[in-house]
Every structure is written in structure tokens, then in C-alpha cells.
Motif scaffolding. Structure first.
Motif, mmCIF file in Angstrom:
data_model
loop_
_atom_site.group_PDB
_atom_site.id
_atom_site.type_symbol
_atom_site.label_atom_id
_atom_site.label_comp_id
_atom_site.label_asym_id
_atom_site.label_seq_id
_atom_site.Cartn_x
_atom_site.Cartn_y
_atom_site.Cartn_z
ATOM 1 N N SER A 93 4.840 39.235 -42.363
ATOM 2 C CA SER A 93 4.237 38.306 -41.403
ATOM 3 C C SER A 93 2.946 37.778 -42.000
ATOM 4 O O SER A 93 2.094 38.552 -42.426
ATOM 5 C CB SER A 93 3.948 39.007 -40.072
ATOM 6 N N VAL A 94 2.814 36.460 -42.046
ATOM 7 C CA VAL A 94 1.610 35.800 -42.563
ATOM 8 C C VAL A 94 0.948 35.076 -41.399
ATOM 9 O O VAL A 94 1.559 34.198 -40.782
ATOM 10 C CB VAL A 94 1.956 34.807 -43.682
ATOM 11 N N TYR A 95 -0.290 35.444 -41.121
ATOM 12 C CA TYR A 95 -0.989 34.904 -39.954
ATOM 13 C C TYR A 95 -2.231 34.159 -40.387
ATOM 14 O O TYR A 95 -3.084 34.711 -41.084
ATOM 15 C CB TYR A 95 -1.366 36.046 -38.999
ATOM 16 N N GLY A 96 -2.342 32.898 -39.996
ATOM 17 C CA GLY A 96 -3.533 32.096 -40.240
ATOM 18 C C GLY A 96 -4.436 32.147 -39.031
ATOM 19 O O GLY A 96 -4.128 31.565 -37.980
ATOM 20 N N LYS A 97 -5.550 32.878 -39.155
ATOM 21 C CA LYS A 97 -6.400 33.136 -37.996
ATOM 22 C C LYS A 97 -7.082 31.877 -37.482
ATOM 23 O O LYS A 97 -7.190 31.662 -36.278
ATOM 24 C CB LYS A 97 -7.435 34.198 -38.351
ATOM 25 N N ALA A 98 -7.562 31.037 -38.394
ATOM 26 C CA ALA A 98 -8.316 29.857 -37.975
ATOM 27 C C ALA A 98 -7.452 28.900 -37.160
ATOM 28 O O ALA A 98 -7.908 28.298 -36.178
ATOM 29 C CB ALA A 98 -8.907 29.152 -39.195
ATOM 30 N N LEU A 99 -6.182 28.740 -37.566
ATOM 31 C CA LEU A 99 -5.273 27.825 -36.885
ATOM 32 C C LEU A 99 -4.445 28.522 -35.808
ATOM 33 O O LEU A 99 -3.746 27.854 -35.041
ATOM 34 C CB LEU A 99 -4.335 27.171 -37.899
ATOM 35 N N ASN A 100 -4.513 29.859 -35.774
ATOM 36 C CA ASN A 100 -3.708 30.659 -34.855
ATOM 37 C C ASN A 100 -2.228 30.315 -34.997
ATOM 38 O O ASN A 100 -1.532 30.015 -34.025
ATOM 39 C CB ASN A 100 -4.164 30.471 -33.405
ATOM 40 N N VAL A 101 -1.767 30.384 -36.253
ATOM 41 C CA VAL A 101 -0.365 30.130 -36.559
ATOM 42 C C VAL A 101 0.159 31.273 -37.417
ATOM 43 O O VAL A 101 -0.612 31.973 -38.079
ATOM 44 C CB VAL A 101 -0.171 28.785 -37.289
ATOM 45 N N VAL A 110 6.686 41.594 -51.913
ATOM 46 C CA VAL A 110 5.795 40.730 -52.688
ATOM 47 C C VAL A 110 6.588 39.642 -53.387
ATOM 48 O O VAL A 110 6.215 38.465 -53.384
ATOM 49 C CB VAL A 110 5.010 41.559 -53.724
ATOM 50 N N GLU A 111 7.706 40.023 -53.983
ATOM 51 C CA GLU A 111 8.506 39.041 -54.710
ATOM 52 C C GLU A 111 9.097 37.999 -53.780
ATOM 53 O O GLU A 111 9.149 36.810 -54.102
ATOM 54 C CB GLU A 111 9.616 39.748 -55.496
ATOM 55 N N GLU A 112 9.540 38.419 -52.598
ATOM 56 C CA GLU A 112 10.101 37.473 -51.648
ATOM 57 C C GLU A 112 9.047 36.469 -51.193
ATOM 58 O O GLU A 112 9.319 35.269 -51.078
ATOM 59 C CB GLU A 112 10.671 38.218 -50.438
ATOM 60 N N VAL A 113 7.827 36.952 -50.940
ATOM 61 C CA VAL A 113 6.745 36.044 -50.542
ATOM 62 C C VAL A 113 6.410 35.090 -51.675
ATOM 63 O O VAL A 113 6.186 33.893 -51.461
ATOM 64 C CB VAL A 113 5.502 36.840 -50.104
ATOM 65 N N ARG A 114 6.353 35.584 -52.903
ATOM 66 C CA ARG A 114 6.107 34.716 -54.052
ATOM 67 C C ARG A 114 7.118 33.580 -54.112
ATOM 68 O O ARG A 114 6.779 32.416 -54.249
ATOM 69 C CB ARG A 114 6.223 35.517 -55.351
ATOM 70 N N MET A 115 8.390 33.942 -54.039
ATOM 71 C CA MET A 115 9.448 32.959 -54.198
ATOM 72 C C MET A 115 9.490 31.978 -53.032
ATOM 73 O O MET A 115 9.763 30.800 -53.214
ATOM 74 C CB MET A 115 10.795 33.676 -54.342
ATOM 75 N N ALA A 116 9.230 32.471 -51.828
ATOM 76 C CA ALA A 116 9.365 31.634 -50.641
ATOM 77 C C ALA A 116 8.152 30.755 -50.373
ATOM 78 O O ALA A 116 8.286 29.661 -49.822
ATOM 79 C CB ALA A 116 9.642 32.508 -49.416
ATOM 80 N N ALA A 142 -6.805 34.561 -43.512
ATOM 81 C CA ALA A 142 -5.416 34.940 -43.312
ATOM 82 C C ALA A 142 -5.215 36.443 -43.387
ATOM 83 O O ALA A 142 -6.024 37.182 -43.951
ATOM 84 C CB ALA A 142 -4.528 34.252 -44.354
ATOM 85 N N GLU A 143 -4.095 36.881 -42.803
ATOM 86 C CA GLU A 143 -3.667 38.269 -42.856
ATOM 87 C C GLU A 143 -2.189 38.313 -43.228
ATOM 88 O O GLU A 143 -1.405 37.457 -42.814
ATOM 89 C CB GLU A 143 -3.848 38.951 -41.502
ATOM 90 N N ILE A 144 -1.812 39.322 -43.999
ATOM 91 C CA ILE A 144 -0.411 39.555 -44.314
ATOM 92 C C ILE A 144 -0.065 40.981 -43.922
ATOM 93 O O ILE A 144 -0.781 41.922 -44.260
ATOM 94 C CB ILE A 144 -0.111 39.328 -45.796
ATOM 95 N N THR A 145 1.036 41.122 -43.207
ATOM 96 C CA THR A 145 1.499 42.434 -42.755
ATOM 97 C C THR A 145 2.933 42.631 -43.205
ATOM 98 O O THR A 145 3.761 41.719 -43.086
ATOM 99 C CB THR A 145 1.444 42.526 -41.218
ATOM 100 N N ASP A 169 -1.093 38.283 -54.949
ATOM 101 C CA ASP A 169 -2.096 38.037 -55.462
ATOM 102 C C ASP A 169 -1.847 37.507 -54.565
ATOM 103 O O ASP A 169 -2.035 37.176 -54.698
ATOM 104 C CB ASP A 169 -2.450 37.659 -56.821
ATOM 105 N N THR A 170 -1.046 36.864 -50.462
ATOM 106 C CA THR A 170 -1.593 37.143 -51.441
ATOM 107 C C THR A 170 -1.587 38.100 -51.014
ATOM 108 O O THR A 170 -1.684 38.566 -50.431
ATOM 109 C CB THR A 170 -2.115 36.065 -52.048
ATOM 110 N N MET A 171 -0.672 38.964 -50.938
ATOM 111 C CA MET A 171 -1.111 39.979 -50.165
ATOM 112 C C MET A 171 -2.493 40.024 -50.561
ATOM 113 O O MET A 171 -2.942 40.517 -51.255
ATOM 114 C CB MET A 171 -0.403 41.141 -50.524
#
Length: 271
Positions: free
Chosen positions: A117-125, A140-146, A107-110, A3-5
Motif C-alpha cells: 500500500s502506497v499512501y500520499g499523505k499530502a493528497l490523501n490518496v 520491492v520488485e513488484e513495486v519497482r516494475m509497477a 509518503a508511506e509504504i506498507t 529505494d521507495t520503500m
């Protein structure tokens, strides 16, 4: 359930939350026989839910667009609804690309089968998280926990969506027929100890979810999290490069990314 992916965070504390938001708990996986014995889902409702989850499991590659509405109850007791939109492309067992554009994040998640990889487009981070395994469920679970980030409708994206959806269910019934975005659907409702949820399933051969609503009933104001799905493509032409993240020019790598109160992306730069 990344939910993010579909990066988002509903703040619920059960598996029924999707590219939900402020962190959900670990996805519980129960067998279908356990789920049936521990709840009272009406047989016709169970048949419809199983048909939908069977359709989802059969999809090896698929894409969809989505809109999410996430309610927050402020200190004055007023409900404020935050909305976001995005898209997702999935290639089982271990590839995904998800976008989310909300009030505070673009944002984008790949996931390439090895790292998220989580990319914030507005901040370019961007930030990257190693997955403990090659499947989407593990990523998904690893992203949730982290991070607290979750995929919109993450339960629906799991390898066993029936088990994920029914793990906390004690009642389930058919409400009737309804239309979502002009599409005729079967409307089902389920109850659990912590949350109630509803799902609208497209009638016909595809039996795909069109709308998913979670009510966190023991939180003041019983806020809801809603996902609406559109433009399902069950045989997309997928470019493998979509799942390979390359940092854009000038992008800064961060040590951490977390979800804020409405499930958008915020950053922790602890370098």
C-alpha cells in the motif's frame, strides 16, 4: 534495494540503486561463487563486505532513519541535488513500513505480506499492489516494475545483499577509515560496468552500513545517489498494526502511482 520503500528513484539502470528512484532494473541474483569468479574484489574488501551483509541477513527485525540526496543534471549541465528523509521498520520475511518526506511528496509504504500500500499523505490518496509472493524481495520488485518507486538502499534490504551488491562488480577495494555522523567506519569502493559505488561500514561488532553512494558514470555529469543511515535499532519493539494499512478517512484510491524524475511520488488517476 520499495529505494521507495524509502520512496525514491535514482535513475540508475543496474541493481545498485536503492529507495532509488526513477526506475531501476530487475534485481539480479547471482551466487557468491559466481560473483567472486567474475570480478576482482580485493580479499580484505570482500571480507568486510561479507561481514556487513552477514550482519544484515541475521537481523529479523530492525529499524533505521535515513537521508537521501539524489543528483539530477539539467539541460544546462548543472547538477541539482534533491534531498529527502524518512524511516524504515522491517520484520522479515514479509513485513515493512517505510516513510519518505521529500520536496514534492510525503509518503508511506506498507507491506503486510500480501499487498503493498502506497499512501500520499499530502493528497490523501493511496494505491495498492498485490505482491506475487510473501517476501520483502518480491514486494520491492513488484513495486519497482509497477511504479518505478524503489527502496532507499534496496540492495541492502534483500534476502541476499551480498549477491545483490556484487552482481555487476568487477573491482573492489578498501579506501581507508572515515567517520560518518561521528561513527568510525571502514570505507570501501567498488566498480561495475554501469555504476561505481561506495559504502561506509560501521566498525565494531554490528558492522552495519552508515552511508551508500552510487555514481551513474556513463550519464552526463556522472550524477550520484547517496543514502545516509542513522539510529539503527536491531531489536525494535514492533507493533504488528504498523504493517496493516487502513485508508484514512476521506482517502481516495487511485489506479496507479509512479515515480517522477527525482524519485518522489506522482499519481496517475485513470478512473
Amino acid at each position: 534495494m520499495l529505494d521507495t520503500m524509502l520512496i525514491s528513484g535514482s535513475g540508475r539502470e543496474t541493481p545498485h540503486r536503492a529507495f532509488g528512484l526513477a526506475a531501476a532494473t530487475v534485481l539480479l541474483t547471482l551466487s557468491c561463487s559466481q560473483a567472486w569468479s567474475d570480478n576482482a574484489i580485493e580479499p580484505d574488501a570482500d571480507t568486510m563486505l561479507r561481514a556487513m551483509t552477514t550482519s544484515l541477513v541475521a537481523l529479523k527485525a530492525f529499524s533505521f532513519d535515513y537521508d537521501v540526496d539524489n543528483e539530477i543534471v539539467n539541460n544546462g549541465g548543472q547538477k541539482i541535488q534533491f534531498s529527502a528523509s524518512g524511516s524504515a521498520t522491517i520484520a522479515r520475511p514479509g513485513k515493512l513500513f517505510i516513510t519518505r518526506k521529500g520536496p514534492y511528496a510525503d509518503a508511506e509504504i506498507t507491506f503486510d505480506g500480501k499487498a503493498v500500500s502506497v499512501y500520499g499523505k499530502a493528497l490523501n490518496v493511496y494505491a495498492q499492489i498485490a505482491s506475487p509472493g510473501p517476501t520483502i524481495d518480491e514486494a520491492v520488485e513488484e513495486v519497482r516494475m509497477a511504479t518505478g518507486l524503489d527502496a532507499a538502499g534496496a540492495d541492502l534490504l534483500s534476502a541476499d545483499p551480498y549477491a545483490a551488491l556484487t552482481s555487476d562488480v568487477r573491482e573492489g577495494s578498501i579506501i581507508g577509515e572515515a567517520y560518518v555522523a561521528g561513527i568510525k567506519c571502514d570505507h570501501l569502493a567498488f566498480r561495475g560496468d554501469a555504476v561505481d559505488w561506495q559504502i561506509w561500514i560501521e566498525q565494531g561488532e554490528r558492522r552495519l552500513p552508515m552511508k551508500y553512494v552510487i555514481t551513474t558514470k556513463w550519464v552526463t555529469g556522472a550524477p550520484q545517489y547517496t543514502v545516509r543511515f542513522a539510529n539503527w535499532n536491531v531489536a525494535p519493539q514492533v507493533d504488528a498494526k504498523m504493517f496493516q494499512f487502513t485508508p484514512p478517512d476521506g482517502a481516495r484510491k487511485l489506479d496507479g502511482i509512479v515515480a517522477d524524475a527525482i524519485g518522489d511520488m506522482s499519481v496517475e488517476d485513470v478512473q
